[in-house]
Design a protein around this motif. Structure first.
Motif, PDB file in Angstrom:
ATOM      1  N   LEU A 199       0.843  -1.196   0.000  1.00 43.21           N
ATOM      2  CA  LEU A 199       0.000   0.000   0.000  1.00 43.21           C
ATOM      3  C   LEU A 199       0.875   1.241   0.000  1.00 43.21           C
ATOM      4  CD1 LEU A 199      -2.761   1.357   0.156  1.00 43.21           C
ATOM      5  CD2 LEU A 199      -2.619   1.166   2.654  1.00 43.21           C
ATOM      6  N   GLU A 204      -3.075   2.984  -3.635  1.00 40.74           N
ATOM      7  CA  GLU A 204      -4.333   3.125  -2.896  1.00 40.74           C
ATOM      8  C   GLU A 204      -5.500   3.244  -3.882  1.00 40.74           C
ATOM      9  OE1 GLU A 204      -6.113   5.525   0.952  1.00 40.74           O
ATOM     10  OE2 GLU A 204      -4.493   6.427  -0.217  1.00 40.74           O
ATOM     11  N   LYS A 205      -6.496   2.392  -3.704  1.00 41.46           N
ATOM     12  CA  LYS A 205      -7.685   2.335  -4.572  1.00 41.46           C
ATOM     13  C   LYS A 205      -7.300   2.147  -6.051  1.00 41.46           C
ATOM     14  CE  LYS A 205     -10.820   2.900  -1.357  1.00 41.46           C
ATOM     15  NZ  LYS A 205      -9.963   2.689  -0.188  1.00 41.46           N
ATOM     16  N   ARG A 225      -2.917  -5.582  -0.208  1.00 40.29           N
ATOM     17  CA  ARG A 225      -3.505  -4.748   0.839  1.00 40.29           C
ATOM     18  C   ARG A 225      -4.942  -4.406   0.464  1.00 40.29           C
ATOM     19  NH1 ARG A 225      -0.523  -6.589   3.714  1.00 40.29           N
ATOM     20  NH2 ARG A 225       1.091  -5.667   5.029  1.00 40.29           N
ATOM     21  N   ALA A 227      -6.731  -1.791   1.118  1.00 38.06           N
ATOM     22  CA  ALA A 227      -6.967  -0.418   0.678  1.00 38.06           C
ATOM     23  C   ALA A 227      -6.571  -0.188  -0.775  1.00 38.06           C
ATOM     24  CB  ALA A 227      -6.217   0.565   1.583  1.00 38.06           C
ATOM     25  N   SER A 228      -5.974  -1.180  -1.418  1.00 34.73           N
ATOM     26  CA  SER A 228      -5.676  -1.078  -2.851  1.00 34.73           C
ATOM     27  C   SER A 228      -6.919  -1.303  -3.704  1.00 34.73           C
ATOM     28  CB  SER A 228      -4.600  -2.094  -3.247  1.00 34.73           C
ATOM     29  OG  SER A 228      -3.372  -1.788  -2.640  1.00 34.73           O
ATOM     30  N   GLU A 252      -9.358  -3.084   3.987  1.00 35.33           N
ATOM     31  CA  GLU A 252      -8.954  -1.755   4.445  1.00 35.33           C
ATOM     32  C   GLU A 252      -9.116  -1.628   5.949  1.00 35.33           C
ATOM     33  OE1 GLU A 252      -9.541   2.921   3.178  1.00 35.33           O
ATOM     34  OE2 GLU A 252     -10.835   1.388   2.298  1.00 35.33           O
ATOM     35  N   GLN A 253     -10.202  -2.193   6.468  1.00 39.06           N
ATOM     36  CA  GLN A 253     -10.408  -2.249   7.908  1.00 39.06           C
ATOM     37  C   GLN A 253     -10.453  -3.705   8.339  1.00 39.06           C
ATOM     38  OE1 GLN A 253     -10.418   0.438   9.869  1.00 39.06           O
ATOM     39  NE2 GLN A 253     -10.236   1.808   8.111  1.00 39.06           N
TER      40      GLN A 253
END
Length: 310
Positions: A199, A204-205, A225, A227-228, A252-253
């Motif tokens: 990440l 990210e995203k 990850r 959050a990717s 992500e969480q």
């Protein structure tokens, strides 16, 4: 670098203490769970050994931070990092573990396990021909240590493995390596997509509508990850059959919230971040090797480029 006082914070601190303390009797250690950690402990320490701490701390007071995991985004992502602080990460069997994790789900898909299990439940005898893995194309995002091991394992079975990296440098085991800008033209050819990327601001995203819309009935595996991935884009891709199924080990969480719709999606399988767990023995071995290399002023193969984030 003179490292004398070492603070180790981990849920498995007792197991690590039994493996580490006797091997480095000339060092002073504090082993503890995170709930007992204070900034005073960090002020005492020359080095911190940990992974995925939930609270924000000032790491600039130590000389060295060693991650017990392969990822270091918890220390670096969207944070200021003092260039005076050395950051290293754990290198062990992660590549092999993740390769076997991904291979198991792809073979399950090719061998039609779910279909035959449902037929068994209904007592239906209908033959279907499983597909051969050597006829598949797999796209791996990330051509570092883990991505290279996946390419080695899969190409050894005859799979055409394509890679995506920031630089696009060719690597052994990959049929072709492309950049994030040049890989879109091959997306619709891919049978399976595997994310192993760390990440960073650039990743990210990353997996959004632009990437998912280029796929065609592909299987998606995320071991990089959470959050990717844009979860809304992933759910839309599942709805439109751009993605046939998703195997998700990272989020992500974490833990994943009960209200998250991914839990109940019929074509999503969730595992609790177990594709590459650090065992106490491997974590201790990598830390001790890194400590010895630091003491001997040797080259560190596991040193993190804190500007790049990996």
């Amino acid at each position: 670098m003179n490292i004398k006082n070492i603070l180790l914070v981990s849920p498995m601190y007792r197991e690590l203490q039994a493996l580490i303390e006797k091997e480095a009797p000339h060092k002073s250690f504090r082993f503890m769970p995170e709930k007992e950690l204070s900034q005073d402990d960090l002020s005492w320490a020359d080095a911190l050994v940990s992974f995925n701490l939930k609270t924000e701390y000032d790491y600039s007071t130590v000389k060295w931070v060693h991650s017990l995991g392969a990822g270091v985004d918890r220390f670096l992502h969207k944070k200021d990092w003092s260039q005076e602080v050395l950051l290293t990460r754990t290198i062990c069997s992660f590549g092999q573990r993740i390769s076997e994790y991904c291979l198991s789900y792809i073979l399950k898909d090719l061998q039609l396990h779910d279909r035959f299990q449902e037929q068994q439940r209904q007592k239906i005898w209908v033959q279907s021909t499983p597909k051969l893995i050597r006829e598949q194309k797999v796209l791996v995002y990330g051509t570092g240590e883990i991505g290279q091991r996946i390419a080695e394992v899969f190409s050894g079975l005859g799979v055409n493995v394509y890679g995506v990296s920031l630089g696009g440098k060719e690597k052994a085991g990959f049929t072709k390596v492309m950049t994030l800008d040049t890989h879109f033209s091959v997306l619709n050819e891919m049978n399976y997509v595997i994310n192993t990327l760390p990440l960073t601001d650039k990743t990210e995203k990353l997996f959004d509508d632009a990437i998912f819309s280029g796929l065609s009935n592909a299987g998606f595996i995320n071991v990089g990850r959470g959050a990717s991935v844009d979860d809304n884009a992933l759910l839309q891709a599942l709805t439109t059959n751009k993605i046939r199924f998703a195997i998700l080990d990272v989020f992500e969480q974490e833990p994943l919230a009960d209200s998250n719709p991914l839990w109940d999606h019929p074509r999503v399988q969730i595992t609790p971040h177990i594709s590459a767990i650090t065992t106490p023995s491997e974590g201790a071995a990598c830390f001790l090797k890194t400590l010895k290399n630091i003491d001997d002023n040797r080259l560190l193969a596991n040193k993190v480029n804190t500007n790049k984030g990996y």
